[in-house]
Design an enzyme around this catalytic site. Structure first.
Site, mmCIF file in Angstrom:
data_model
loop_
_atom_site.group_PDB
_atom_site.id
_atom_site.type_symbol
_atom_site.label_atom_id
_atom_site.label_comp_id
_atom_site.label_asym_id
_atom_site.label_seq_id
_atom_site.Cartn_x
_atom_site.Cartn_y
_atom_site.Cartn_z
ATOM 1 N N SER A 1 -3.668 -3.553 -2.644
ATOM 2 C CA SER A 1 -4.713 -2.823 -1.420
ATOM 3 C C SER A 1 -6.152 -3.340 -1.961
ATOM 4 O O SER A 1 -6.427 -2.775 -2.900
ATOM 5 C CB SER A 1 -4.569 -1.643 -1.544
ATOM 6 O OG SER A 1 -5.697 -0.815 -1.046
ATOM 7 N N GLY B 1 0.814 -1.203 0.111
ATOM 8 C CA GLY B 1 -0.050 0.052 0.032
ATOM 9 C C GLY B 1 0.859 1.154 -0.050
ATOM 10 O O GLY B 1 1.965 1.289 -0.038
ATOM 11 N N ASP C 1 -8.556 -1.799 -0.965
ATOM 12 C CA ASP C 1 -9.561 -0.572 -0.759
ATOM 13 C C ASP C 1 -9.404 0.064 -2.246
ATOM 14 O O ASP C 1 -10.438 0.871 -2.307
ATOM 15 C CB ASP C 1 -8.964 0.283 0.117
ATOM 16 C CG ASP C 1 -9.146 -0.168 1.620
ATOM 17 O OD1 ASP C 1 -9.592 -1.238 1.619
ATOM 18 O OD2 ASP C 1 -8.336 0.423 2.406
ATOM 19 N N HIS D 1 -22.086 -24.907 -21.164
ATOM 20 C CA HIS D 1 -22.869 -23.734 -20.782
ATOM 21 C C HIS D 1 -22.857 -23.245 -19.502
ATOM 22 O O HIS D 1 -23.408 -22.115 -18.917
ATOM 23 C CB HIS D 1 -24.541 -24.201 -20.973
ATOM 24 C CG HIS D 1 -24.773 -24.108 -22.535
ATOM 25 N ND1 HIS D 1 -24.437 -25.098 -23.264
ATOM 26 C CD2 HIS D 1 -25.272 -23.103 -23.307
ATOM 27 C CE1 HIS D 1 -24.838 -24.850 -24.690
ATOM 28 N NE2 HIS D 1 -25.201 -23.466 -24.675
ATOM 29 N N ILE E 1 -20.725 -12.940 -23.745
ATOM 30 C CA ILE E 1 -19.674 -13.634 -22.878
ATOM 31 C C ILE E 1 -18.421 -13.832 -23.663
ATOM 32 O O ILE E 1 -17.272 -13.951 -23.355
ATOM 33 C CB ILE E 1 -19.867 -14.953 -22.270
ATOM 34 C CG1 ILE E 1 -20.317 -15.948 -23.367
ATOM 35 C CG2 ILE E 1 -21.283 -14.758 -21.531
ATOM 36 C CD1 ILE E 1 -19.893 -17.315 -22.668
ATOM 37 N N MET F 1 -15.723 -21.563 -24.575
ATOM 38 C CA MET F 1 -16.582 -20.872 -25.446
ATOM 39 C C MET F 1 -15.762 -19.490 -26.032
ATOM 40 O O MET F 1 -14.530 -19.399 -25.728
ATOM 41 C CB MET F 1 -17.614 -20.289 -24.870
ATOM 42 C CG MET F 1 -18.866 -21.672 -24.740
ATOM 43 S SD MET F 1 -20.495 -20.916 -24.140
ATOM 44 C CE MET F 1 -21.378 -22.324 -24.167
HETATM 45 P P1 ADP Z 1 0.329 -0.216 3.463
HETATM 46 O O1 ADP Z 1 1.755 -0.595 2.825
HETATM 47 O O2 ADP Z 1 -0.436 -1.408 3.412
HETATM 48 O O3 ADP Z 1 -0.034 1.317 3.506
HETATM 49 P P2 ADP Z 1 1.718 0.299 6.187
HETATM 50 O O4 ADP Z 1 1.376 1.813 6.010
HETATM 51 O O5 ADP Z 1 1.464 -0.514 7.487
HETATM 52 O O6 ADP Z 1 0.931 -0.589 5.131
HETATM 53 O O7 ADP Z 1 3.327 0.027 5.685
HETATM 54 C C1 ADP Z 1 3.866 -1.343 5.879
HETATM 55 C C2 ADP Z 1 5.220 -1.217 6.228
HETATM 56 O O8 ADP Z 1 6.014 -0.363 5.245
HETATM 57 C C3 ADP Z 1 5.535 -0.519 7.601
HETATM 58 O O9 ADP Z 1 5.399 -1.591 8.574
HETATM 59 C C4 ADP Z 1 7.061 -0.190 7.442
HETATM 60 O O10 ADP Z 1 7.926 -1.305 7.505
HETATM 61 C C5 ADP Z 1 6.923 0.314 6.001
HETATM 62 N N1 ADP Z 1 6.752 1.819 5.727
HETATM 63 C C6 ADP Z 1 5.553 2.485 5.820
HETATM 64 N N2 ADP Z 1 5.687 3.895 5.920
HETATM 65 C C7 ADP Z 1 7.163 3.964 6.081
HETATM 66 C C8 ADP Z 1 7.902 5.179 5.769
HETATM 67 N N3 ADP Z 1 7.323 6.442 6.004
HETATM 68 N N4 ADP Z 1 9.489 4.983 6.111
HETATM 69 C C9 ADP Z 1 9.749 3.773 6.079
HETATM 70 N N5 ADP Z 1 8.978 2.639 6.159
HETATM 71 C C10 ADP Z 1 7.667 2.677 6.043
#
Ligand code: ADP
Length: 745
Positions: A155, A109, A157, A656, A525, A568
């Protein structure tokens, strides 16, 4: 130490897990190996990088076998506090250098991607510190002057800029619609209201699209809180009115976990339940879907999205220059796109900030046009009764019909067309049984509640068939159009719909009744319709195939077995190729490429070599019209005979089951989007003296209308498919990922 010309790359999954991550890892590993680059999986996200040792695992071709269909991430993911510190990152750099890794594909994410960017910026300093501390030699530091980073967004979301869809979102929508469909039936039995909470702290995508796909009756999202202070009253009034008008026995309120009111106060599901119970005196139940949304086997879309992204990530990494900013791989309208990673992160944060500071207009504007359109459409769909026609407005009579084979998503498209048409003040008519019904005059008015519940239903309530009018049928059609005073015609269907619509258009000089606005909405389809990269029903069929193939593969537990699965698609290889990508087929046979004897000999030799190496299972997918003589049966007999008992061969003609089932969330959402545009178009064209006759399509994510006049020009009439098929360019990826490459190093 290993010596090699090229440096290595690492792949990790980080932050929250998302279905589809495995497909991305598989594509990264195999693309790298195919390009002759050593590749390592870093286990447990950044934690594995900080810990090093056996957490950084060299990968070979078979390390990523049989993981496409698995949910979650097989290489593990974690949140890692140490990586947020400089010391942690220094340790991570040292561990990467031990394996000569200076290229990273990070799947996570916005947090994980931000972390990767920091790491990349600090890299030269971290290396200098390591040299100073005597942990690496200056020569090692010189050999790895920079770290190349490519990000993929994992992600559920769908909360990230730089891509239309993130890895896992489509699967989460599958889980949500399955839950809503199930809850709908129990809610209806007891005349109950369900408050269903879905994930999305800062992003209402899952709630909004889940509501569209699941036919929910009210939705609460963070970006667009109810625009009145007494929203509770509005919600209850609408839900009550829905019940009062009759046939609606259940109500579902869908709420994003980050829903809030206009003042930024959270709206919780318990609060909504309390409001409903107190104000409506109803039995309301809360269901929080929670981690179910993250789980399960990834959808066909997520597997293919991740595969395309993983492939592109390695290609990008291998071309990266020392000063290249980290890139984000995204998708826009079926095409892989690149953008500067940190721009995407910044834009993502801008929406979050807009929501936090109650600036909802900006939040919605940043989400983009189709999100806003979807919200607007939903607000109409959930109304208990339509707006009354405006005074003095001309009330049009618009007819909706199908033509062609059944395509899941036809019912949701009709529902949206009918409700929007009525809400705009017009009369909506339904033609039963396609062109047969139009010839026979089988036309009835459809009112608001007549399409209740159609949002989720498979099949085609109005009836559909492949009948095309001929000879005197046109007189009957002209008469019926006049008798029923039809001002516009929406044909939701496939090939025969397009063909017949074109006939009506061409006969306008002889039949003045045909000078009405006509629009065809692609529903097939087979995905063989011109002007649209995707037709409604194809995604459901693809998921049906993928689920069936997963089961077929599981059945081969003991012996060495080759399956030939026939799918298909008529003359269009879309379903074959995309299901081949999503299930990891060794070979896909398409009509577009044909099958030659030489191909079969090569394929046989590959099968034999694979089984001799110890492989237990092989999967070949054949489009039903790939070759008229080399049938599925023939292929099976040939391979069986030539296998010399090394392996056995089984065929599965899926038939089908591909056309059936409830429409997938994507097909429901797409049906909603296209039907909305079609109704607006018919209303607009009805004002014209020479109204257009067109077909709608999605091209590179944009909705477009094409004149039926252009239909012949865009068609390969011999093979009944569009001349241009965008997905053909994906063939090299399928080929590359299906055949093992020699081990490197
Ligand atoms: P996501 O990637 O799903 O947004 P997190 O925000 O929890 O999840 O980030 C996952 C991991 O990425 C964290 O546990 C950390 O190890 C690393 N991380 C996130 N933000 C930072 C940052 N600003 N600097 C360094 N490492 C980070």
């Amino acid at each position: 130490m290993v010596t090699q010309a090229k440096n290595s790359i690492g792949v990790l999954t980080s932050g929250g897990d998302a279905p589809g991550m495995n497909a991305a890892v598989r594509a990264v590993v195999r693309t790298a190996l195919a390009r002759g680059v050593e590749v390592f999986a870093i286990r447990e996200g950044y934690q594995g990088m900080v810990d090093g040792g056996d957490q950084i695992v060299p990968m070979v071709w078979d390390s990523v076998g049989s993981i496409l269909q698995q949910g979650g991430t097989v290489i593990g993911t974690a949140r890692c506090a140490a990586f947020r510190t400089r010391e942690g990152r220094r340790q991570a750099a040292r561990n990467l250098l031990k394996r000569k890794i200076d290229g990273l594909v990070v799947i996570g994410g916005d947090g994980s991607l931000t972390g990767a960017d920091t790491f990349r910026r600090e890299w030269p300093e971290l290396l200098a510190e390591l040299v100073e501390r005597g942990e690496i030699t200056p020569k090692v530091a010189e050999r790895h002057p920079s770290l190349a980073v490519v990000g993929l967004v994992g992600s559920i979301d769908n909360d990230m800029f730089g891509t239309d869809m993130t890895i896992g979102t489509d699967t989460a929508l599958h889980r949500i619609t399955e839950a809503l469909d199930a809850l709908g039936s129990t809610a209806a039995s007891h005349q109950r209201t369900f408050v269903v909470e879905v994930m999305g702290r800062r992003c209402g995508y899952l709630a909004l699209m889940g509501a569209i796909a699941g036919g929910a009756d009210w939705v609460l999202i963070p970006e667009s809180p109810p625009d009145v202070d007494n929203w509770e009253e509005t919600m209850c009034r609408e839900l009550k009115a829905g019940r009062d008008v009759g046939r609606r026995r259940d109500s579902i309120v869908l709420i994003a976990e980050g829903a809030q009111d206009r003042h930024g106060q959270p709206i919780t599901s318990d609060y909504v339940k309390k409001v409903l119970e107190e104000r409506l005196g109803e039995d309301a139940r809360v269901t929080i879907l929670g981690h179910v949304q993250r789980g399960g086997s990834p959808s066909a879309f997520d597997r293919n999205l991740s595969t395309m992204m993983g492939y592109a990530a390695v290609e990008t990494l291998l071309q990266a220059q020392p000063d290249s900013p980290p890139q984000l791989i995204g998708i826009r309208g079926n095409r892989i796109v690149h953008s500067p990673l940190m721009d995407a992160v910044r834009q993502t944060h801008a929406v979050n900030e807009a929501i936090t500071s109650n600036d909802y207009e900006t939040a919605m504007a940043l989400r983009g046009g189709s999100f806003k359109d979807a919200f607007r459409t939903l607000r109409t769909m959930v109304r208990a009764v339509p707006h009354p026609p405006k005074r003095g407005q001309k009330q049009l009579r618009l007819a909706v019909m199908h033509s062609g084979g059944p395509a899941p998503g036809m019912n949701p498209a009709v529902r949206v067309a009918v409700r929007l048409g009525i809400d705009h003040g017009h009369k909506m008519l339904g033609v039963q049984n396609g062109f047969k019904g139009l010839v026979a005059g089988d036309i009835q008015e459809l009112d608001w509640m007549s399409v209740n519940g159609w949002a989720t239903r498979g099949g085609a309530e109005l009836g559909t068939n492949r009948f095309t009018p001929d000879g005197s049928d046109y007189y009957a059609i002209a008469r019926n159009l006049e008798t029923h005073q039809i001002d516009g015609l929406l044909i939701i269907g496939g090939w025969t719909g397009y063909q017949s619509a074109h006939e009506l258009f061409s006969r306008r000089p002889n039949f003045p009744a045909f000078k009405l606005p006509i629009v065809c909405l692609p529903a097939s389809i087979d995905n063989d319709l011109p002007g649209s990269e995707l037709s409604i029903g194809a995604d459901t069929a693809l998921n049906n195939i993928v689920q069936a193939v997963d089961k077929i593969k599981q059945s081969a537990v003991a012996s060495q077995r080759c399956f030939v699965v026939e799918v298909m698609g008529r003359y269009c290889g879309y379903l074959a190729l995309m299901s081949g990508m999503a299930t990891g087929a060794e070979r896909v046979y398409l009509n577009e490429e044909g099958i030659s004897l030489a191909d079969l000999q090569t394929d046989l030799a590959r099968l034999v070599a694979g089984f001799e190496r110890g492989r237990r299972l092989a999967l070949l997918i054949r489009n039903e019209y790939a070759n008229p003589l080399y049938t599925t049966n023939f292929l099976c007999s040939l391979f069986e005979e030539e296998s010399k008992e090394l392996f056995d061969v089984r065929q599965a003609i899926l038939g089908h089951l591909q056309q059936g089932g409830d429409p997938s969330p994507f097909d429901r959402i797409q049906a909603t989007r296209l039907a909305t545009k079609c109704i607006d178009y018919l209303i607009e064209q009805a004002q014209e003296t020479t109204p257009a006759a067109s077909f709608i399509g999605l091209q590179a994510g944009q909705v477009k209308f094409f004149s039926l006049e252009d239909l012949p020009r865009m068609l390969d009439t011999v093979h009944r498919r569009p001349k241009e098929q965008w997905w053909m360019e994906l063939r090299p990826i399928v080929r590359l990922l299906s055949q093992p490459r020699p081990r490197v190093g």
